[in-house]
Design a protein around this motif. Sequence first.
Motif, PDB file in Angstrom:
ATOM      1  N   VAL A 133      41.157  31.823  34.116  1.00  0.00           N
ATOM      2  CA  VAL A 133      41.893  32.010  35.385  1.00  0.00           C
ATOM      3  C   VAL A 133      43.379  31.561  35.344  1.00  0.00           C
ATOM      4  O   VAL A 133      44.080  32.439  35.658  1.00  0.00           O
ATOM      5  CB  VAL A 133      41.046  31.416  36.561  1.00  0.00           C
ATOM      6  N   VAL A 134      43.466  30.427  35.036  1.00  0.00           N
ATOM      7  CA  VAL A 134      45.032  30.229  34.988  1.00  0.00           C
ATOM      8  C   VAL A 134      45.977  30.968  34.069  1.00  0.00           C
ATOM      9  O   VAL A 134      46.951  31.490  34.397  1.00  0.00           O
ATOM     10  CB  VAL A 134      45.170  28.808  34.704  1.00  0.00           C
ATOM     11  N   TYR A 135      45.307  31.290  33.136  1.00  0.00           N
ATOM     12  CA  TYR A 135      45.893  32.245  31.968  1.00  0.00           C
ATOM     13  C   TYR A 135      46.119  33.261  32.299  1.00  0.00           C
ATOM     14  O   TYR A 135      47.245  33.937  32.366  1.00  0.00           O
ATOM     15  CB  TYR A 135      44.945  32.051  30.709  1.00  0.00           C
ATOM     16  N   ILE A 136      45.243  34.297  33.141  1.00  0.00           N
ATOM     17  CA  ILE A 136      45.427  35.530  33.515  1.00  0.00           C
ATOM     18  C   ILE A 136      46.222  35.570  34.929  1.00  0.00           C
ATOM     19  O   ILE A 136      47.011  36.460  34.925  1.00  0.00           O
ATOM     20  CB  ILE A 136      44.052  36.154  33.904  1.00  0.00           C
ATOM     21  N   GLU A 137      46.178  34.553  35.665  1.00  0.00           N
ATOM     22  CA  GLU A 137      47.244  34.619  36.810  1.00  0.00           C
ATOM     23  C   GLU A 137      48.626  34.446  36.487  1.00  0.00           C
ATOM     24  O   GLU A 137      49.196  34.822  37.066  1.00  0.00           O
ATOM     25  CB  GLU A 137      46.646  33.450  37.687  1.00  0.00           C
ATOM     26  N   GLY A 138      48.820  33.505  35.359  1.00  0.00           N
ATOM     27  CA  GLY A 138      49.831  33.479  34.890  1.00  0.00           C
ATOM     28  C   GLY A 138      50.579  34.535  34.542  1.00  0.00           C
ATOM     29  O   GLY A 138      51.722  35.021  34.711  1.00  0.00           O
ATOM     30  N   LEU A 139      49.966  35.323  33.705  1.00  0.00           N
ATOM     31  CA  LEU A 139      50.314  36.609  33.063  1.00  0.00           C
ATOM     32  C   LEU A 139      50.494  37.502  34.256  1.00  0.00           C
ATOM     33  O   LEU A 139      51.319  38.506  34.226  1.00  0.00           O
ATOM     34  CB  LEU A 139      49.176  36.919  32.078  1.00  0.00           C
ATOM     35  N   ALA A 162      41.260  39.252  25.623  1.00  0.00           N
ATOM     36  CA  ALA A 162      40.453  40.276  26.207  1.00  0.00           C
ATOM     37  C   ALA A 162      39.372  39.350  26.826  1.00  0.00           C
ATOM     38  O   ALA A 162      38.743  39.702  27.959  1.00  0.00           O
ATOM     39  CB  ALA A 162      39.890  41.031  24.780  1.00  0.00           C
ATOM     40  N   GLU A 163      38.862  38.223  26.041  1.00  0.00           N
ATOM     41  CA  GLU A 163      38.019  37.437  26.761  1.00  0.00           C
ATOM     42  C   GLU A 163      38.315  36.841  28.052  1.00  0.00           C
ATOM     43  O   GLU A 163      37.472  36.863  28.950  1.00  0.00           O
ATOM     44  CB  GLU A 163      37.456  36.416  25.719  1.00  0.00           C
ATOM     45  N   LEU A 193      36.684  36.954  31.700  1.00  0.00           N
ATOM     46  CA  LEU A 193      36.257  35.631  32.517  1.00  0.00           C
ATOM     47  C   LEU A 193      36.864  35.480  33.842  1.00  0.00           C
ATOM     48  O   LEU A 193      36.153  35.310  34.707  1.00  0.00           O
ATOM     49  CB  LEU A 193      36.616  34.567  31.482  1.00  0.00           C
ATOM     50  N   TYR A 194      38.170  36.089  33.734  1.00  0.00           N
ATOM     51  CA  TYR A 194      38.922  35.860  35.119  1.00  0.00           C
ATOM     52  C   TYR A 194      38.195  36.946  36.176  1.00  0.00           C
ATOM     53  O   TYR A 194      38.152  36.692  37.386  1.00  0.00           O
ATOM     54  CB  TYR A 194      40.229  36.404  34.486  1.00  0.00           C
ATOM     55  N   ILE A 195      37.883  38.093  35.642  1.00  0.00           N
ATOM     56  CA  ILE A 195      37.241  39.047  36.644  1.00  0.00           C
ATOM     57  C   ILE A 195      35.681  38.506  37.041  1.00  0.00           C
ATOM     58  O   ILE A 195      35.442  38.752  38.079  1.00  0.00           O
ATOM     59  CB  ILE A 195      37.128  40.671  36.101  1.00  0.00           C
ATOM     60  N   VAL A 219      42.052  42.506  47.677  1.00  0.00           N
ATOM     61  CA  VAL A 219      41.031  42.582  46.656  1.00  0.00           C
ATOM     62  C   VAL A 219      41.416  43.961  45.820  1.00  0.00           C
ATOM     63  O   VAL A 219      41.675  43.692  44.639  1.00  0.00           O
ATOM     64  CB  VAL A 219      39.832  43.164  47.402  1.00  0.00           C
ATOM     65  N   GLU A 220      42.033  44.861  46.509  1.00  0.00           N
ATOM     66  CA  GLU A 220      42.696  45.855  45.520  1.00  0.00           C
ATOM     67  C   GLU A 220      43.795  45.546  44.769  1.00  0.00           C
ATOM     68  O   GLU A 220      43.898  45.867  43.399  1.00  0.00           O
ATOM     69  CB  GLU A 220      43.145  46.957  46.623  1.00  0.00           C
ATOM     70  N   MET A 221      44.564  44.631  45.370  1.00  0.00           N
ATOM     71  CA  MET A 221      45.710  44.112  44.407  1.00  0.00           C
ATOM     72  C   MET A 221      45.483  43.397  43.307  1.00  0.00           C
ATOM     73  O   MET A 221      45.822  43.303  42.043  1.00  0.00           O
ATOM     74  CB  MET A 221      46.830  43.012  45.413  1.00  0.00           C
ATOM     75  N   VAL A 222      44.311  42.560  43.537  1.00  0.00           N
ATOM     76  CA  VAL A 222      43.564  41.503  42.362  1.00  0.00           C
ATOM     77  C   VAL A 222      43.200  42.604  41.100  1.00  0.00           C
ATOM     78  O   VAL A 222      43.440  42.291  40.137  1.00  0.00           O
ATOM     79  CB  VAL A 222      42.712  40.774  42.845  1.00  0.00           C
ATOM     80  N   LEU A 223      42.274  43.396  41.466  1.00  0.00           N
ATOM     81  CA  LEU A 223      41.628  44.164  40.789  1.00  0.00           C
ATOM     82  C   LEU A 223      42.659  45.327  40.042  1.00  0.00           C
ATOM     83  O   LEU A 223      42.647  45.621  38.699  1.00  0.00           O
ATOM     84  CB  LEU A 223      40.636  45.201  41.259  1.00  0.00           C
TER      85      LEU A 223
END
Length: 463
Positions: free
Chosen positions: A330-336, A376-377, A381-383, A399-403
């Motif tokens: 989650v931290v990884y994807i949110e940072g990206l 990719a994994e 996991l983030y989703i 929600v729309e922004m996150v997706l």
Amino acid sequence: MSTKFTIKPYAATSQMNQTSAFETWEALDAAITQIHRQDSGQLSYEELYRKAYHMVLYKHGHVLYAKLKEKVTSYLKEVSHSLAGVDSSASLLTAIGQRWGDHKLAMGMIRDILMYMDRTYIVKEKLTPVYDTGLELWLEHVLHAAPIKEHSLAEALGCIDRERQNEDIDRASLRKFSQMYCEISKKDYVADLEKPLLQASRVYFRASSQEFISTNSISDYLTKAQWWIESESKRADNYLDSSTKPKLLEVLHEEVLVLHLPAMLNNETSGVVPMLRDENWDALGKLFDMLLLVKNPVSAIEQLAEKLSDYVDKLGTSYVQDPSKTADAVVYIEGLSQMKTTFSGLVADKFHGDKVVTKMLNAAFEHFVNENPRSAEFLSLYIDEKMRKGLNGMTDEEVEMVLSQALVLFRFLQEKDLFERYYKQHLAKRLLGGKSNDDEHEAAFLRKLKQECGVQFLSLIHI
């Protein structure tokens, strides 16, 4: 109802021989002298017109035309001698402007007297009209007379140079001087005034820009460059011919921008990389706007885009290889996602959404995102985390922004089939375990994926 103006011929009473023609000219000569002395109040223009008319009518037009040129030439030589005695160069432009106004007024009066010759003899012989002859003679015997030409042009260029150094100048006299040249001969305006001005401007801005950029930050230099460009644009509008403005600005862009492009991009302490590192978005936006002004903006913008792309690629590669970031999906994807939002915002706001910059930015993201084989994994996991509980309390817009942000990162994945495998596994666990927070959100994201990759993607999954 308007009526067409015509010149009615006077009734001829006798023929005019050569002696009579010269006597008639003497009367016209005396009248022109009074006009030059600004003492024409008692002249009878109808009588003078009749005399000129008879000279042309009785085949003495050549005498009248030749004598006129001699008369005006003699007068202008006196004007030239008078102007050569002006005490200072600063007063010379003003004096020239005043005498020029007097000369045009006088030639207008003379033209009216010689109107019949203008419309008959001069047209037939294909000669220069009376008024235009006066302008040409002014150029020859006043503006091109030594030392007037040298002193007047030196003063004109000197005025511009002093104004560039924030001194007050007589703009009105300079404007009249420029307009006078253009009214007489655009060719001579270019040769006498415009070309020397462009040459002097190139020398001035090459030295000034080099001095400033060597002692100031790139951000401060961009502010100075913008001020130079705005000042020169106003200067051209104030007292130069409109055709000079684009040429002057082109010189300025070459000397102030193109010449220093490598320094602006590569300066180690204040160039593009330090601007990016310090999030000095305003300076980057100013740089981009400056580059749009140069003759070949595409090449310049490509160089800027390459600097941005290289910086983002290095920053992103460092991020995806950082153990502290890869420990939590989650931290990884949110940072990206935050990184993408930041730089996409920069491109949209400060680079006006430029397509070249956008393309190179996306290429950088695609490269470093795939440098981590687990991207990719981690995205799956983030989703998974968001679908389980991370979307609780969010509005539909949030929600729309996150997706949508997740979908942006998905586009960068080169191994989308790997993501598909992880996504199927995580989705199945959520659905079978009853841990999905909202089936509508699941269905919405699945639709986004199918729209992105086609209906065959995740084709066996239905919600």
